[in-house]
Motif scaffolding. Sequence first.
Motif, PDB file in Angstrom:
ATOM      1  N   GLN A 178     -28.500  -2.846 -17.595  1.00  0.00           N
ATOM      2  CA  GLN A 178     -28.515  -3.206 -16.175  1.00  0.00           C
ATOM      3  C   GLN A 178     -27.288  -4.024 -15.799  1.00  0.00           C
ATOM      4  O   GLN A 178     -26.722  -3.861 -14.737  1.00  0.00           O
ATOM      5  N   TYR A 179     -26.928  -4.923 -16.729  1.00  0.00           N
ATOM      6  CA  TYR A 179     -25.730  -5.719 -16.460  1.00  0.00           C
ATOM      7  C   TYR A 179     -24.505  -4.817 -16.334  1.00  0.00           C
ATOM      8  O   TYR A 179     -23.677  -5.018 -15.447  1.00  0.00           O
ATOM      9  N   SER A 180     -24.416  -3.832 -17.207  1.00  0.00           N
ATOM     10  CA  SER A 180     -23.221  -2.972 -17.108  1.00  0.00           C
ATOM     11  C   SER A 180     -23.230  -2.169 -15.818  1.00  0.00           C
ATOM     12  O   SER A 180     -22.186  -1.966 -15.200  1.00  0.00           O
ATOM     13  N   LYS A 184     -20.132  -2.824 -12.560  1.00  0.00           N
ATOM     14  CA  LYS A 184     -19.282  -1.880 -11.827  1.00  0.00           C
ATOM     15  C   LYS A 184     -19.291  -2.188 -10.337  1.00  0.00           C
ATOM     16  O   LYS A 184     -18.270  -2.198  -9.678  1.00  0.00           O
ATOM     17  N   SER A 185     -20.501  -2.443  -9.811  1.00  0.00           N
ATOM     18  CA  SER A 185     -20.614  -2.715  -8.381  1.00  0.00           C
ATOM     19  C   SER A 185     -19.937  -4.019  -7.985  1.00  0.00           C
ATOM     20  O   SER A 185     -19.284  -4.111  -6.960  1.00  0.00           O
ATOM     21  N   ILE A 186     -20.114  -5.030  -8.820  1.00  0.00           N
ATOM     22  CA  ILE A 186     -19.534  -6.326  -8.479  1.00  0.00           C
ATOM     23  C   ILE A 186     -18.019  -6.275  -8.514  1.00  0.00           C
ATOM     24  O   ILE A 186     -17.336  -6.909  -7.719  1.00  0.00           O
ATOM     25  N   GLU A 187     -17.501  -5.474  -9.446  1.00  0.00           N
ATOM     26  CA  GLU A 187     -16.057  -5.400  -9.614  1.00  0.00           C
ATOM     27  C   GLU A 187     -15.354  -4.697  -8.460  1.00  0.00           C
ATOM     28  O   GLU A 187     -14.237  -5.024  -8.101  1.00  0.00           O
ATOM     29  N   GLU A 188     -16.043  -3.688  -7.909  1.00  0.00           N
ATOM     30  CA  GLU A 188     -15.404  -2.926  -6.847  1.00  0.00           C
ATOM     31  C   GLU A 188     -15.099  -3.811  -5.655  1.00  0.00           C
ATOM     32  O   GLU A 188     -15.977  -4.494  -5.148  1.00  0.00           O
ATOM     33  N   PRO A 189     -13.860  -3.774  -5.213  1.00  0.00           N
ATOM     34  CA  PRO A 189     -13.535  -4.646  -4.093  1.00  0.00           C
ATOM     35  C   PRO A 189     -14.032  -4.053  -2.773  1.00  0.00           C
ATOM     36  O   PRO A 189     -13.276  -3.773  -1.874  1.00  0.00           O
ATOM     37  N   ALA A 190     -15.359  -3.842  -2.696  1.00  0.00           N
ATOM     38  CA  ALA A 190     -15.950  -3.335  -1.452  1.00  0.00           C
ATOM     39  C   ALA A 190     -16.115  -4.520  -0.520  1.00  0.00           C
ATOM     40  O   ALA A 190     -17.000  -5.327  -0.709  1.00  0.00           O
TER      41      ALA A 190
END
Length: 401
Positions: A178-180, A184-190
């Motif tokens: 779940q962390y992985s 990905k979502s947290i890293e994306e500069p959305a």
Amino acid sequence: MPAVPLRQLLAQPEVSAFLRGIVARARYGNAYLFHGPAGVGKGTAAIAFARAALCERVPGAGATAEPSLFGATAPATPLDDACGECGSCLRAASLQHPDLKFLFPVSGPGDEKELDETIGETLQAWREDPLFTFQYEKAASIRLSLTRELQRELAYRPFEAARRVVVIRDCDRMREDQYSALLKSIEEPAATTTWVLTTSRAARVPPTIRSRCQRVRFAPLSEAVVAGFLGERAGVDAREARLLAALASGSLARALAMRGSDPARLRDEALAMLEPALRRDVPGLWKAAQGATRFGRAGRESLRRAIEFHELWLRDVLRARYGAPAEALVNRDHERRIRELATRLDAAEVRRRLLVLEEALRSIDGNVSPDLTLFSTLLRVAGERVGEGAWPAHAAQRSDV
Ligand SMILES: [Zn+2]
């Protein structure tokens, strides 16, 4: 749920100022990690921050905001908190804003349908009870299926607001996969999604996640703050509020969860066992410990509670020895008994007993038999050597349980 604005967060002035600064400048980071002791208001602050970020009147609210009836004049000072009146604020306060998303731990194996029901019920209780506190079973965790579902939604633009806020409560209750997925979502500069993760066990959150979040530290609450809140906002009477606050050691959530448990009565029952120990009356102690089945077979939580009451009592005795006024005593409704003990026991003796109790608290989880734990702990409080000879015959027979 308590729709508390950022400016009214309970006893967290630095957190409040920091988050309002973000709202006023509309400079939102990708992710924040709210960390600090359990039950001090991290979850409440997360919702308050989300409401402010989604409010139609704060800076950066974007073109989707409805124009004001009185013309589009900006307020003289930029808003740094939820206005509490706009449609967005109202929907967020009732946890029904389409751009405010939650993940929180749930327990049980449960298929999709059961899971949906559990989550629906939790949200409803949260919405309806202004003093709602989250309580989890030990194995409760944040579900991967829900994390995935959320991530599919993140592919679309926010529905109403200029941004979207995702609150993940107790994010330390996740598995590696779940962390992985989350990483990905947290890293994306959305720029449109702001993540707010809360945890009271920051050390369990993988460094890969921690390092991508701005950390917001919450301070512990003093007993006085917790007792004050219980009295003023939860209608708890002063004696009970004091006991609850002391037992909860700074966790408002824990104190709230114990409301209605009649702590004064439980305390008195626990004392009925401590007193023979303090008199070194072993037969009396065995009788008291046996009679109190609540703390015996009823399980570890009751045992823990009983020992915590014993600690509070002995700490009061110490305070009294050092001349503390009545207001400083947790059990001030029994001031006379405490002062009497304070003249009889010397400080070193009281401290030794506190250490015995501390040790017992630490070992509770590993012990098989709560009632024997209580008895042997109190024997040690009484100053008896715990060995075969000290045990009544029927207790010795049970020691292999
Ligand atoms: Zn608003």
